[in-house]
Write an enzyme that holds these catalytic residues in place. Structure first.
Site, PDB file in Angstrom:
ATOM      1  N   TYR A  15       0.700  -1.014   0.081  1.00 20.88           N
ATOM      2  CA  TYR A  15       0.029   0.163   0.039  1.00 20.88           C
ATOM      3  C   TYR A  15       0.951   1.152   0.084  1.00 20.88           C
ATOM      4  O   TYR A  15       1.910   1.081   0.596  1.00 20.88           O
ATOM      5  CB  TYR A  15      -0.931   0.016   1.182  1.00 20.88           C
ATOM      6  CG  TYR A  15      -1.967  -1.212   1.163  1.00 20.88           C
ATOM      7  CD1 TYR A  15      -3.457  -0.588   0.590  1.00 20.88           C
ATOM      8  CD2 TYR A  15      -1.731  -2.380   1.275  1.00 20.88           C
ATOM      9  CE1 TYR A  15      -4.425  -1.655   0.333  1.00 20.88           C
ATOM     10  CE2 TYR A  15      -2.676  -3.479   1.266  1.00 20.88           C
ATOM     11  CZ  TYR A  15      -4.189  -3.322   0.957  1.00 20.88           C
ATOM     12  OH  TYR A  15      -5.106  -3.913   0.711  1.00 20.88           O
ATOM     13  N   GLU A  16       0.351   2.468  -0.679  1.00 19.85           N
ATOM     14  CA  GLU A  16       1.316   3.421  -0.956  1.00 19.85           C
ATOM     15  C   GLU A  16       1.708   4.079   0.502  1.00 19.85           C
ATOM     16  O   GLU A  16       2.468   4.975   0.531  1.00 19.85           O
ATOM     17  CB  GLU A  16       0.668   4.578  -1.716  1.00 19.85           C
ATOM     18  CG  GLU A  16      -0.667   5.019  -1.492  1.00 19.85           C
ATOM     19  CD  GLU A  16      -1.359   5.967  -2.450  1.00 19.85           C
ATOM     20  OE1 GLU A  16      -0.906   5.857  -3.791  1.00 19.85           O
ATOM     21  OE2 GLU A  16      -2.349   6.561  -2.141  1.00 19.85           O
ATOM     22  N   SER A  17       0.842   3.736   1.376  1.00 12.32           N
ATOM     23  CA  SER A  17       1.376   4.368   2.962  1.00 12.32           C
ATOM     24  C   SER A  17       2.258   3.648   3.527  1.00 12.32           C
ATOM     25  O   SER A  17       2.768   4.019   4.512  1.00 12.32           O
ATOM     26  CB  SER A  17      -0.197   4.026   3.733  1.00 12.32           C
ATOM     27  OG  SER A  17      -0.568   2.788   3.638  1.00 12.32           O
ATOM     28  N   GLY A  18       2.880   2.745   2.872  1.00  6.87           N
ATOM     29  CA  GLY A  18       4.397   2.222   3.407  1.00  6.87           C
ATOM     30  C   GLY A  18       4.123   0.960   3.757  1.00  6.87           C
ATOM     31  O   GLY A  18       5.316   0.355   4.055  1.00  6.87           O
TER      32      GLY A  18
END
Lengths: 272, 245, 272, 245
Positions: free
Chosen positions: B55-58
Site C-alpha cells: 500500500y502506498e502508505s508504506g
C-alpha cells in the site's frame, strides 16, 4: 529542546498569518486538534501543505484559513470528494484557493529534500502528463548519463505540525504504525509542533517506529484524541461513520457553518 | 442457469473477480483502497495466497484480515512485513522497479490508457475538481504492468481527456504501462502494435453492443474475444467473507 | 523470490570475474564468510565497492581479487591502517589498485540513488576539497534557486552482498542494530546475496530493524558466524583482539599469505 | 604539587578533558571513535549528562556504558534513542543542520583548520595511503562548529597540506567550521578576522615555546592566552571508569 506547552500557546506563538504550514500524517495520525486550534485562532492567508488533504483541510479551507493549497491527493479517503475544497476551487467560496499540485512521489521527494536541506528533489516522473505544465516542476539533466529527470522544489514549511502517540517529559517524541512523511516535515520546517496522545515516563523502542528528538522539535503539546476522528495506531481507530457523515455536512455551506460553530469554534482547546 | 447466476453477484464483484484471477501467486501488487484492494485480497484468499500487497502508505506485505477503510488503516501496519516511510515506498520500492502490478482507478480513461483524476472541465475553471494525481503517475510509469479498474460509460471512457494525469504507455520507464482495463462489462487490453485498448473479454451476459455503447471512442473488438467466466461459488464466498469481516 | 542455496553455490552462480561487487555492512554485519568464499573461488578483476573497507577488503585486495576500489574510509576501525590496501596502493602489490574515493555522505547518497533507480544523488559537499578533482563527482545547478550542489553517480553494483541475522524459509530477511546501507545495496544491485546467521520459523518485527522481502533478493545462504570476527548484533560481539592482531598479520606479505592459506583457503565453506 | 599532578594523567586524558569541558549540557555532538568519543562520554559522565551523542553509523542519542570499540559496536545501537540508516544520518541529520559540534581527527592540519586524512605525499604515488575522507568533509561543512583533536608536531601541524580532505572554514554551509583545536599542548582557536588558528590556551606545564616548536607554521599566540586547568580528580575518575568499563 522542545517546550511542552498547551496547544493553544504553541499555535499562538508559532503559527502566524500568511505562514506556510504543513499538517502531515499520511491518512494516519492526522493532527485534527492542531487544525481546530488554527481555526479557533482565526489564522488566515495560510499556504497549507499536505500530501493528502482530507477532512481537516476541508474544514480549514471552508473556514477561510487558506490562501493556497500544496497537495497531491485531496479527497475524503474511502468516501469521495471534499466539498469545501471543491467549493473553494470551483466557486471561490469562501475565498479563491490557489493550487499547487504534485504527484505523491514528487511531493514525497520534495519533503525529503526539505529535511536534507537541499533545494530540490529528483524523481523519474511527471513526463508526458499535464501536471508538468501546471505545477512547480523542472527538468534536470544527469551530469553522468545525460538522462533528463524531474526536479521538484524542496518543501521547507514555516511550521510543520504532526500528531504522535507519545512524548516523554523532555519532549522527545515517538510515533509508530504508518509514519508517512512525519519525520521529513518536522526536520524540514523552520518551526515544529507535535501534538501527542500522552506523556509517558519512557519511550519504549518499537518496531516500525519513528523517534523525533526533543532538540529537533520546537513545541510539544498534549492533545489526547488529537487525531480523532482519524486513527492513532494503538490508541483508537478511525470513526468511519463520521467520515461518511462529513460528506453530507460539508455539501452545504450553511450546514457546514453550523457544524463548525458547534463542534470546533465553541469547543475549548484540549485542556492540559 | 445463467439467469440464476447473474442474480447472485454484483458488477463490482465481477470486476474484483476478473482482476483477482489475473494475479499470480507471488505477484507483487501496489494497491489502493476500494476495488483494487478487494481484488488483491480476493486473490490472496483464493488461488494466490502468496500474492504480495503493498500500500502506498508504506505497508509492505500487508495481510489484512478485513478490508482496510483507508490506506492509513492500522490493520495494514499491524499485518505488514514492514512499514516504511512514504518517501521510501515511492523511491526505493515503486520507482525502484520492484512492483509487478499496480492498480489504478480514474474519472476518465482514453483509448490509450491515459487517465484523468484531476479535473472535469477546464483546469482553471473546473466543472468538477477531482482529488488529483496521488500515486497514479508513478504507478503507471514504474510498475511492470498497470491494471485499471473502472466502470464503463461514455462519461468515463472518453475520446479526449480533460486532463492527462497519468500516462498509459510511458516511455523509457521500464514498465509496460496499462496492460489491462477491467470494467463492469468486460476486459480491455492494448493492441500489441498500436497500444489502443481493445475489448478482449466480455463478462457473462454483457454484449459487444453494450460495451461499444458505453465507450466514448469507437471501440475495437478483438477477433478472438473471450467469454468471461462468472464468479465461482468459492470466489463469491471468499469475496463476501472479506466484505463482511 | 530468493533461492536459499549454499554460499558456495550463490557465489559461483552470481559473482563473475570483472563484476562490480559491493559487500556492505557499516562496521556491523560485515559479510566475512561471503568475502572468504570469493577468495576461495579466486574471483579476480573485481571492482570492490564499500563505504568502510576494513579487514575483509584488506584480505580480498591482498589476495588479488580486486582491480578497483570504490570507498570512503579504508582502515582497520579503532586500530589503524590496512596494510594490504596500502601495499596495493603504495607499491602495486599484488597488483595495482585503482581508487575511486568519496566522502561518506557522497557515497551514502550514491547508494540511495542506486536503490531509487535514479542516475545520480545530490549532496551539499566536496566543494573546496581536493576530492573534487580526484573522484567521480560533478556540479549541478538547482533549477529553482540557482544554487550549485554536488552530484554523485548512483552506485548500481552487479552484485550486492550483505550479512543479516535471520531469514525465514521463504527467503525473507531481517536484520537489526546498525543497518548502514544494507537496504540500499540489496535494492540497488542487479543481483544480491544475503548470508544469514540462521533460518527461523517467523521473523519477529523488532525495533530498528530492516526487512528485505524474498522477492527483492536473488539468493540467501545460511552462514552462521558469517560476520565473524566482526559483530552480529544479538549473536556475537567483535573479536577485538583479532582486529588488533590483524595489524601484525597483514604487515608482512608472507605472513599474510600463510595466514590466508591456513584460515581461508584451506577452510571449507560453511556447511549448510 | 604540579609535578605530582602531572604524573597523574596522560596527554590523551588532558585532551579529552579539555574537549569535554567545552561541551554544554544538551549539546548535540557528532562523534567518532577514540578521543572524541572519550571526550563526549566524559562530558556526559560529568557536567553535561544530557549531552547528545550521535555516531555516523546512525546511532542517535547513544548512551554507551562502555567506550565503543568501533562505530559498529552493538553498545551504540543498544543504548541509542534510535538507529537510522547511514544515508539518513548524513542527509537528514548532519546535512540537515541538527548537529552543534562535530569532532574530527586528521593526519595533517594547516593554519586555517583545513585537514588531510587522505594521503601523505603525492596522491598518485603516495608515501602513506591514509584511510580517506570518511565523514570529515561533511562534518566540517555542516556542524555548527567543528572541534579537531590532534597531537601537535611539525609533521601534523603543517604549512601546506599534502591533500585537502576537509575545509576548515567552509563557505555557505551555515556552519562556522573549525572553531577549536585541542592538542596535547593546548588549544588553538581561529582569529575572528583572519581565521588563522591562534594558540589561546596552554595546558599545565606546556610552554609557548614547545607549542611553537611543534607547529610547522609560524604559530601566533593570543594576547590573552589562558592557562589551562589540569584534570580534576572527579574528571580523572570519570575518565578512568569509562576506560575500564
Amino acid at each position: 529542546m522542545a517546550e511542552v506547552v498547551p496547544l493553544s500557546v504553541a499555535v499562538r506563538d508559532l503559527v502566524h498569518d500568511g505562514d506556510v504550514v504543513a499538517l502531515e500524517g499520511f491518512t494516519h495520525l492526522i493532527p485534527y486538534a492542531a487544525g481546530h486550534e488554527l481555526i479557533r485562532q482565526e489564522r488566515h492567508d495560510l499556504t497549507l501543505v499536505r500530501m493528502t488533504p482530507d477532512v481537516i483541510y476541508d474544514q480549514l479551507i471552508g473556514m477561510g484559513c487558506a490562501r493556497k493549497l500544496v497537495f497531491s491527493w485531496g479527497g475524503n479517503p474511502g468516501v469521495g470528494s471534499l466539498h469545501r475544497l471543491r467549493d473553494a476551487v470551483e466557486h471561490g467560496w469562501p475565498a479563491p484557493l490557489e493550487l499547487e499540485e504534485h504527484s505523491h512521489a514528487g511531493m514525497a521527494a520534495a519533503y525529503s529534500a526539505g529535511a536534507a536541506k537541499v533545494p530540490f528533489g529528483v524523481v523519474r516522473g511527471y513526463e508526458g502528463t499535464d501536471l508538468e505544465e501546471r505545477t512547480r516542476v523542472s527538468s534536470i539533466e544527469c551530469p553522468f548519463t545525460g538522462e533528463r529527470l524531474a526536479a521538484v522544489p524542496a518543501i521547507r514549511p514555516d511550521v510543520g505540525i504532526v500528531h504522535a502517540q507519545q512524548a516523554d517529559e523532555a519532549g522527545n517524541v515517538q510515533l509508530w504504525g504508518i509514519s508517512g512523511v512525519q519525520k521529513e516535515v518536522v526536520l524540514g520546517s523552520s518551526r515544529s509542533i507535535v501534538t501527542v496522545e500522552e506523556i509517558v515516563d519512557r519511550l519504549e523502542p518499537r518496531p516500525n517506529s519513528v523517534f523525533l528528538p526533543s532538540w529537533a522539535i520546537t513545541a510539544v503539546a498534549v492533545a489526547p484524541g488529537g487525531a480523532r476522528p482519524s486513527y492513532a495506531h494503538g490508541y483508537y481507530d478511525r470513526d468511519n461513520a463520521f467520515y461518511v457523515r462529513w460528506d453530507a455536512i460539508s455539501r452545504d455551506r450553511e450546514v457546514f457553518g453550523f457544524w463548525m460553530q458547534r463542534h470546533v469554534l465553541e469547543q475549548e482547546p484540549t485542556p492540559v | 442457469m445463467t439467469q440464476v447466476e447473474q442474480a447472485t453477484y454484483t458488477a463490482d464483484e465481477m470486476m474484483a473477480v476478473a482482476a483477482a484471477r489475473r494475479l499470480g501467486n507471488g505477484t507483487v501488487c501496489f494497491v489502493g483502497i476500494g476495488l483494487p484492494s478487494l481484488a488483491a485480497n480476493l486473490a490472496r484468499a483464493t488461488h494466490a495466497p502468496d500474492c504480495v500487497l503493498i500500500y502506498e502508505s508504506g505497508a509492505i506485505g500487508a495481510k489484512p484480515r478485513r478490508l482496510p477503510l483507508s490506506i492509513g488503516d492500522g490493520e495494514l501496519a499491524e499485518t505488514a512485513d514492514a512499514v516504511v516511510s512514504v518517501p521510501e515506498i515511492f523511491s526505493y520500492w515503486l520507482q525502484g522497479g520492484w512492483i509487478d502490478i499496480g492498480f489504478l482507478g480514474a474519472a476518465q480513461i482514453d483509448a490509450h490508457g491515459n487517465l484523468n483524476s484531476t479535473v472535469i472541465g477546464d483546469y482553471d475553471r473546473p466543472k468538477v475538481r477531482l482529488p488529483g494525481a496521488g500515486g497514479a503517475p508513478e504507478i503507471a510509469a514504474w510498475c511492470r504492468e498497470t491494471y485499471v479498474m473502472l466502470r464503463q460509460s461514455p462519461r468515463t471512457f472518453v475520446e479526449q481527456l480533460d486532463f492527462l494525469t497519468s500516462v498509459g504507455h510511458p516511455r523509457g520507464s521500464g514498465g509496460a504501462g496499462v496492460t489491462c482495463v477491467v470494467t463492469d462489462l468486460g476486459v480491455l487490453e492494448p493492441d500489441a502494435e498500436t497500444g489502443e485498448l481493445v475489448l478482449t473479454e466480455l463478462h457473462p451476459d454483457a454484449t459487444v453492443a453494450q460495451a461499444k455503447e458505453a465507450t466514448g471512442w469507437d471501440l475495437r473488438v478483438a477477433g478472438d474475444i473471450r467469454p468471461g467466466q462468472a464468479p465461482t461459488a468459492e470466489e463469491l464466498s471468499a469475496l463476501r467473507a472479506l466484505e463482511a469481516a
